[in-house]
Design an enzyme around this catalytic site. Sequence first.
Site, short mmCIF file in Angstrom:
data_model
loop_
_atom_site.label_atom_id
_atom_site.label_comp_id
_atom_site.label_asym_id
_atom_site.label_seq_id
_atom_site.Cartn_x
_atom_site.Cartn_y
_atom_site.Cartn_z
N GLN A 160 0.83 -1.20 0.00
CA GLN A 160 0.00 0.00 0.00
C GLN A 160 0.87 1.26 0.00
O GLN A 160 0.36 2.35 -0.09
CB GLN A 160 -0.90 0.02 1.25
N ARG A 207 -5.13 6.36 17.16
CA ARG A 207 -6.47 6.45 16.57
C ARG A 207 -7.51 5.84 17.50
O ARG A 207 -8.65 6.32 17.55
CB ARG A 207 -6.51 5.78 15.18
N THR A 245 -3.50 10.42 11.11
CA THR A 245 -3.20 11.14 12.35
C THR A 245 -1.74 11.58 12.38
O THR A 245 -1.37 12.43 13.17
CB THR A 245 -3.51 10.26 13.56
N GLU A 283 -12.99 2.98 5.64
CA GLU A 283 -12.97 2.35 6.97
C GLU A 283 -14.18 2.62 7.88
O GLU A 283 -14.55 1.75 8.67
CB GLU A 283 -11.72 2.81 7.73
N1 MTE Z 1 -11.69 -2.43 -0.12
C1 MTE Z 1 -11.18 -3.48 -0.82
N2 MTE Z 1 -11.94 -4.06 -1.76
N3 MTE Z 1 -9.92 -3.95 -0.56
C2 MTE Z 1 -9.13 -3.40 0.43
O1 MTE Z 1 -8.00 -3.85 0.63
N4 MTE Z 1 -8.94 -1.69 2.19
C3 MTE Z 1 -9.69 -0.84 3.14
C4 MTE Z 1 -10.69 0.03 2.40
N5 MTE Z 1 -11.48 -0.77 1.50
C5 MTE Z 1 -9.66 -2.31 1.19
C6 MTE Z 1 -10.95 -1.83 0.84
C7 MTE Z 1 -8.82 0.03 3.93
S1 MTE Z 1 -8.10 -0.58 5.30
C8 MTE Z 1 -8.62 1.34 3.58
S2 MTE Z 1 -7.68 2.36 4.54
C9 MTE Z 1 -9.21 1.92 2.37
O2 MTE Z 1 -9.98 0.98 1.63
C10 MTE Z 1 -8.09 2.45 1.48
O3 MTE Z 1 -8.54 2.95 0.29
P1 MTE Z 1 -9.18 4.41 0.13
O4 MTE Z 1 -8.42 5.32 1.05
O5 MTE Z 1 -9.00 4.71 -1.28
O6 MTE Z 1 -10.61 4.27 0.57
N1 HPA Z 2 -4.36 5.46 9.38
C1 HPA Z 2 -3.71 4.57 8.61
N2 HPA Z 2 -2.42 4.54 8.50
C2 HPA Z 2 -1.70 5.43 9.18
C3 HPA Z 2 -2.31 6.38 10.00
C4 HPA Z 2 -3.71 6.40 10.10
O1 HPA Z 2 -4.31 7.22 10.80
N3 HPA Z 2 -1.34 7.13 10.55
C5 HPA Z 2 -0.18 6.62 10.09
N4 HPA Z 2 -0.39 5.59 9.25
MO1 MOS Z 3 -6.36 1.06 6.10
S1 MOS Z 3 -6.14 0.04 7.85
O1 MOS Z 3 -5.80 2.57 6.82
O2 MOS Z 3 -5.02 0.47 5.23
#
Ligand code: MTE
Ligand code: HPA
Ligand code: MOS
Length: 752
Positions: free
Chosen positions: A193, A306, A436, A712
Amino acid sequence: MSKLPYHIAGKLHLTGKSRFVADEAPLANQLYAAFCFSPVAHARLLSLDISEASAYPGVFKVVTAKDLPRENQIGHVIKDEPLFPGEVIMFYGQPLAMVLAEDYSIAAHAASLVKVEYEELKPILEIEEADAMEEWYIPERRIERNSSPIPEGLFELSGKSSSAGQEHFYMETQRARAIPLEDKQILVQTATQSTMEAQVVISHLLGIPAHNIIVEVPRLGGAFGGKERAATIWACMAALGAYLSRRPVEVKLEREDDMRSTGKRHPFSSEWKVLYDSTGRIYSYDITLLSNGGAYADLSVAILERALFHAENTYHIPQICIRGRSCRTNLPPNTAYRGFGAPQGIFVIENIMENLAQKLELDPFEIRLRNAYRVGDITPYEQSLPQVPLPHIFDRIRELADYQAMIAEVEQFNSAHPYRKQGLGLVPVKFGISFTTALLNQGSALIWIYSDGSISVTTGGIEMGQELSTKVAIVVARILGQNPELIHVESANTQRVGNASPTAASTGSDINGNAARIASEKLRHQLSQAFIEHHKDNLGIDIAEEKLVFAESRISCGEYSLSFAELVNIAYQLRYPLAAYGYYKTPDLHFDRDLGKGKPFHYYVWGAALSRIELDLLSGDHRLLDTYIVHENGSSLHPEIDRGQVIGAFIQSMGWATMEELPCDAKGRYLAVNPSTYKIPGIRDVPETFVVELLPSGSEEASVMGSKATGEPPFIYGLSVFFALQNAIRSVKPGAELSFPATPEACLRALD
Ligand code: MTE
Ligand code: HPA
Ligand code: MOS
């Protein structure tokens, strides 16, 4: 605007055309890596005998800590993590040596020939034990408010709540392929990621400047936080292998190795005390959140932070003291997982709400509204709340669920059935959006328009199933008025976009979408200038830039109109730049960790879920009858994608709260390391009635084009199923405590 592509990535997945890391045919001369994993959780490492493994036919090299060109260090935030353990083995499944061989089965067999000599040490596995030994990554963190005096004669309730870990169960296991290029460059294709973290850590590990480490991520087959930090070690392994062998090296973990060796969601254990009055109003909340961080710090400190920020969830509590300590244990380093500590913090206060509601015989909506934040309130860390849509969200849920009738039905059912009981569970959420760690709230985009009018967009964002690529394409399409089909969102690659923050904290579309918006606005300006110059030169007319409309693949000003491709061609002829770089940083974020005050979040996402279950008191099994979710998310860029995210997050958290278990023996060995013993929800676990409503909201504080993050926040909703089960149990055994996760066994124990 033209019709939206439904799901850019989804369409490829469905037709089997999407390509993942190490999906391409093996490269000529490629080596395969396999690992000797530690057979113990905690031990002094006396020796590693690699002679037999090294001599095995087909083995190129057995790599150990001794082969590292520089420091044995892959820590990023806190530098406490070796690539291979030096003197002390810290967890069961920790890689001790890497075998590089001509094919994978040779490598795997040779790895089993590495002889490990060690002296066992007592593993520390439990949070409380580590806490008593003061095994903390950093000293206690605290957020408190002691503003107003509170009334006399309040009642006190105290207790302890625990929530459990969770395996990420991404479909694509951890993997990377590193390819030596010309001179000292190494291309690392890795399932991460965070391209920047992989680049920085590999560069440090090998002593090669970052520009010679190219990190590329085509897409991920799911991550859920499990590849934010935890992917780095495998990228380092592949890069080290390529560095030492000058040959391409592929690392691809088997499911069992992945499940055994990689960190999970942090289990939390919390002691708390509340002071409340007879109406259920809470005046004081004292909580100490402890988390089980595993062997190395990883992201544990940020995750704990968090959790602290979400400990009060949607409630204004006048006196509050939130403490947190994250503890080092001998488990694989626990790591980011959707929600990033917030679900663990929210679980505690919501369980307290449920306890108080039942004690005082109050309706679960009522007690929550009595304690809820109001517009203009400030959080314990002094961020003000310009918007609190909770009352409206609750009204909408009650309406959708026909709540009064539902309560009557449950009562009727329960009095008619001695061995089956229905129960209701409610959970609201207020989820803070922004990393954060303030500096991570920045992002870049690079856009090229080619001479035929087609567009290439790169951001630092990673596509992992959340359809970030579709959202970015929508942003660009809206600004340039080009057909989304002619916009390609590229893989993440450090050569095109460097210094990218992880795609995490649900900020992917906010940060990368905004960077793409800014780049698109520049391009729109450049194209507008070309349009104006062209009309001036050829027709002698003056056109004002703000009169130009970019829509449906045309650029027009009244009767003067060009197709997008025509204008691009003209701009090229007239020598206007057809590329732009956009940079975005989230405005106005600050937080003082010592004072525990500031504005860590750009905005909040709000919502609530109500679930009804039917529990079989004899077997402990249940059916999930209904779930109603109302989720506030600004003005959605793509409601169907957001709905999918809400549904997926709900199911995933319902799995965490009611099904998934990580049994671990006294020696610190995870026992459920494959799908046959680790149970995640399946299609039959979807609620029989499942209503998800997205609630549009004023976009004043929202992010890209009025939309809000979605990834999330909905992970909180699965807790409604836990509370529904507890509620059913308490209908026959008032005051019963249900342990987490609420598996059938846990339900039977609670009923006992
Ligand atoms: N959705 C799918 N299909 N696959 C994933 O791995 N990760 C989740 C969420 N939704 C995830 C997902 C997590 S932990 C996060 S932080 C966000 O997607 C990250 O993507 P975004 O910031 O573009 O929403
Ligand atoms: N969310 C996810 N990843 C992170 C964060 C957070 O708030 N802070 C640092 N890494
Ligand atoms: Mo999501 S746990 O912030 O990759």
